[in-house]
Design a protein around this motif. Structure first.
Motif, PDB file in Angstrom:
ATOM      1  N   GLU A  26       0.861  -1.186   0.000  1.00  0.00           N
ATOM      2  CA  GLU A  26       0.000   0.000   0.000  1.00  0.00           C
ATOM      3  C   GLU A  26       0.898   1.238   0.000  1.00  0.00           C
ATOM      4  N   GLU A  38       1.547   4.941   1.120  1.00  0.00           N
ATOM      5  CA  GLU A  38       1.162   5.919   2.136  1.00  0.00           C
ATOM      6  C   GLU A  38       2.212   7.026   2.194  1.00  0.00           C
ATOM      7  N   ASN A  39       1.806   8.229   1.830  1.00  0.00           N
ATOM      8  CA  ASN A  39       2.693   9.394   1.910  1.00  0.00           C
ATOM      9  C   ASN A  39       4.030   9.166   1.182  1.00  0.00           C
TER      10      ASN A  39
END
Length: 875
Positions: free
Chosen positions: A167, A169-170
């Motif tokens: 995933e 994320e940022n």
């Protein structure tokens, strides 16, 4: 405090790894002493690489940080490094490490690879090895944080074969990687190893430059002969003689050391005294040589001291990223006009062809090259691997399987390195290219003693035979057979069947050929009515038109031509053997022309054509050409039939169903695990024989039906037990030390009363007492008596080289006398099981012999598969 890897059971993690470009690096656990090397690595990194690894811009690494990175406990934290060079020159070029997370079954993983070594597959090797280490320590999941811009690292993780989830994320990928072994992981790893191995051998087989270290001006020396061979053959590359005592060798400027050569060196051929070979190989490593061929002897073949020298030699080669052929070998040949390399001390440079040859024996290599020239058989490449300290038959198979110039692979083998890996590689090659092998050491001399029927029957040679058969390798007995089969395979289509037609101008040779074919399992073809009718018109009345077709001694070249055309068109014929005995009236050249012209029609129809010109062998020029192909020629019918039979077996193997490893029901693996675990906990003796009750329970856990059996410790207990089972019964000695019960009178059959059972118990006890072995009797086993049927044996033995071997054959007390058995290497497919049951002579009895009822062979096949499943689950 960091543990010492060499004293903590971690030595097994030291290994050489072959990279995508064919170079090698050394992989090992990190050590406290690596602080300076780690700091040096950091100082060589670009800011970009530092940022991608640490997700921060660091300008330096402190000594304290380096010490922390080098301090691991090899359990909760573990780090591997890859290095090049040795001793003070050793440098770290990559690091991979994991940190166990609080959840215990997961760990965070990270990698760092020096810029100059990126893109070579180092990260993948580190990931694979760390996953293996972590799995052994109860970790089943890797986690990683990877910057979104670090595309190279994400490719490594995605292409590993592990099922990755991630995933974003940022700007950071949160990656989760289950690391349990899986077929896809093994498949990807094998494919990467194949690519790397092929790349690593190019330095040997297609070098751009060669240094001959030990090149000599003295006539009659190996150093002189080998250098002149390379030079005179017209090697298409740069050649450097290295000799500290000569300025010039054969009009070529010589160099005192390989380090003095200004240009790059792909391949070094070493012909120096054994005492200085290690120093020479060290210098090759410092020079950046990619491959080394050590001709010199005096290593493992010479005894224990030589083994130590060889181990040191190969360690140095690996430390410097080099691969090594030999030592104690005769060199390498490549007949490709783009290479033209004779880096051997043989005067013979064979014709160019499509056969690759690998041999462990250097002495045989000389005879082999002479032999090929005499038969007009061409080679693509020739490699003498000698002691195979590094490069082995496994590596050569990978290379030749992918080599466009090679269609047939020949091997002379004295031993296997890793038989299971050899079989796996061979199974990937044989579907497209035949492998023909001579494996020496067929006699049982030196084979281990065995305590069971299966162990006694599973000799090293029988295991080799099983490996060759399952991998589709054609095994032959002699070098002569090797070239006979190769001659057929590289010049003719594979036989589509076993139906043979024989065309001859002499009755005697025709009949001998019929006998030879029948002895090898070939069939005499029944010619079609059309062929018989046309032959009757073509040939004189005194000719015999039934197969074998005897055209008589007066047969003309034209009659040969027309008869061959008829046989080529006959759908009842797969193979034609044409025999010619030179008479007075017909010229050999005319008949040869007729055969050569007919060969094209046979080839178009996919039929196999062989010739037997009495007095001629190989691929005679008069029986073909490079453009049209040759008709293989054999002197005598026995050789013709032997080569044909092996080609037929290979053709049938290619066309057989591949088989599957079946999923079987009625298996209780948990119960089986518990039986074995309990038995091991109860006794410290190894190897451990299960007691009778446990053995029966274990078999039952895998759905294997067993006759009703119970153990009894006393005569009174035996009589009661027999009554409970029901008469008649068999009484057998219960002993954990005596495997062959009949040899001590420990089996008494067909007992029909409790009194007879009591007498049998006492009789067995008294026999053992008379032998001085009363303590070896723990009691007896009472079994229901089975009558009728055919007794067979199914067994398993663990071979130290080949792994589990599964046996099937004729059973009973004469098993080892008749040796009517077949073995296969685990695991078994359904096709393996079918072939095993049908391979023994006793199969005729199982089918139903002279009116007897056929046996349930399907249940025998299932039994073999269940035993294989048990071996898989309980190694």
């Amino acid at each position: 405090m960091a543990a010492n890897p060499t004293s903590n059971g971690l030595e097994k993690y030291r290994r050489a790894v072959i990279l995508k470009d064919g170079s090698t690096l050394h992989l090992r656990p990190i050590q406290r002493e690596d602080e300076e090397r780690l700091l040096a690595l950091f100082n060589r990194l670009t800011p970009r690489t530092i940022y991608l690894r640490f997700q921060n811009v660091l300008t330096q690494m402190s000594r304290e940080e380096a010490e922390r990175f080098c301090t691991v406990d090899f359990d909760n934290t573990f780090a591997l490094v890859t290095t090049i060079g040795e001793d003070i020159e050793e440098k770290i070029v990559a690091v991979g490490r994991y940190y166990r997370l609080p959840r215990r079954d997961a760990a965070e993983v990270a990698f760092l690879v020096e810029d100059a070594y990126q893109g070579k597959g180092i990260g993948t090797h580190l990931l694979e090895q760390l996953a293996s280490v972590a799995t052994e320590r109860g970790i089943c999941l890797f986690q990683a944080e990877v910057l979104a811009e670090n595309e190279q690292m994400m490719r490594v993780l995605k292409n590993s074969g592990f099922q990755m989830a991630h995933e974003l994320e940022n700007g950071v990928y949160q990656v989760v990687l289950p690391i349990a072994p899986a077929p896809l992981v093994e498949e990807r790893s094998a494919e990467r190893e194949k690519v790397a191995t092929i790349a690593s051998l190019r330095a040997f087989l297609k070098p751009r430059s060669i240094a001959v270290i030990g090149a000599s001006r003295k006539q009659g020396t190996i150093g002189n002969k080998l250098f002149h061979n390379i030079l005179q053959q017209g090697f298409n590359g740069v050649l450097y003689p290295v000799n500290p005592n000569a300025e010039v060798v054969a009009s070529v400027k010589a160099y005192p050391s390989v380090l003095d050569i200004s240009g790059e060196v792909d391949l070094a051929v070493v012909i120096t005294p054994a005492e200085i070979v290690h120093q020479v190989v060290q210098e090759c490593g410092r020079k950046g040589v990619r491959g080394v061929v050590v001709i010199s002897a005096g290593f493992a073949e010479s005894g224990a001291e030589g083994v130590i020298k060889q181990e040191k030699l190969i360690e140095t080669a690996r430390n410097y990223g080099m691969r090594l052929v030999g030592p104690n070998c005769m060199g390498i040949i490549n007949t490709d006009p783009q290479v033209n390399m004779n880096a051997t001390f043989s005067s013979v440079f064979p014709p160019a062809g499509n056969i690759a040859f690998g041999t462990q024996s250097g002495a045989l290599g000389l005879a082999i090259l002479e032999y090929t020239r005499g038969l007009n058989i061409g080679l693509s490449t020739f490699v003498s691997i000698g002691n195979r300290a590094d490069v082995s038959s496994n590596d050569l198979l990978q290379y030749w399987g992918d080599d466009a110039a090679t269609d047939v692979i020949l091997l002379y083998m004295e031993s296997f390195g890793d038989p299971r890996w050899f079989a796996r590689i061979a199974r990937g090659v044989t579907p497209t290219k035949p492998i023909v092998a001579v494996k020496s050491g067929r006699t049982p001399a030196g084979s281990r003693a065995a305590a069971s029927h299966t162990g006694a029957l599973a000799t090293a040679d029988v295991a080799s035979e099983a490996l060759f058969r399952q991998a589709g390798i054609i095994r032959v007995d002699t070098l002569e057979d090797l070239f006979d089969v190769a001659n057929l395979l590289c010049h003719q289509p594979l036989p589509s069947g076993r139906r043979v037609a024989i065309l001859t101008n002499g009755g005697g040779p025709g009949i001998m050929t019929v006998d030879a074919c029948a002895a090898r399992g070939l069939e005499l073809a029944t010619l079609s009515n059309k062929t018989l009718s046309e032959l009757k018109k073509l040939l004189p009345s005194r000719a015999s038109i039934d197969n074998p077709i005897d055209m008589t001694a007066e047969a003309t070249a034209e009659e040969y031509s027309q008869a061959l055309e008829l046989l080529a068109q006959d759908d009842c014929v797969d193979i034609v053997i044409v025999i010619f005995i030179p008479p007075i009236v017909t010229k050999s050249e005319e008949v040869a022309n007729a055969i050569r012209e007919a060969a094209l029609q046979f080839r178009r129809r996919g039929k196999t054509l062989l010739a037997s010109f009495m007095g001629s062998r190989g691929a005679p020029i008069e029986l073909g050409s490079e453009e049209e192909g040759y008709v293989p020629c054999f002197t005598f019918p026995e050789a013709t039939a032997a080569a044909l039979a092996r080609a037929c077996e290979y053709s049938e193997w290619l066309n057989r169903p591949k088989g599957i490893i079946q999923e079987l029901g009625s298996i209780d693996k948990k119960k089986a695990d518990q039986i074995v675990k309990s038995a091991l906990e109860r006794s410290a003796s190894r190897p451990l024989w299960l007691d009778a009750t446990s053995a029966i329970e274990l078999l039952s856990s895998y759905g294997i039906r067993v006759v009703r059996s119970k153990s009894a410790r006393t005569a009174e207990e035996a009589t009661r037990t027999a009554g409970g089972i029901g008469f008649p019964v068999a009484v057998k000695l219960l002993s954990d030390t005596i495997a062959h019960k009949t040899e001590v009178g420990g089996v008494i059959l067909d007992l029909r009363s409790q009194r007879e059972v009591e007498r049998a118990f006492i009789q067995i006890r008294e026999r053992l007492a008379s032998m001085g072995r009363p303590d070896e009797m723990q009691g007896v086993i009472i079994q229901e008596m089975i009558t009728g049927g055919i007794e067979v044996i199914v067994g398993v033995t663990q071979d130290p080289s080949f792994g589990p071997l599964i046996l099937f054959g004729t059973g009973g007390v004469y098993t080892e006398l008749f040796k009517d058995v077949v073995l296969r290497i685990h695991p078994l497919t359904d096709i393996d099981a079918q072939e095993m049951v049908r391979s023994v002579k006793a199969y005729q009895l199982l089918e139903g012999w002279r009116g007897t009822k056929p046996c349930d062979t399907k249940s025998l096949e299932e039994l073999l598969l269940r035993v294989s499943a048990m071996v898989e689950d309980l190694p």
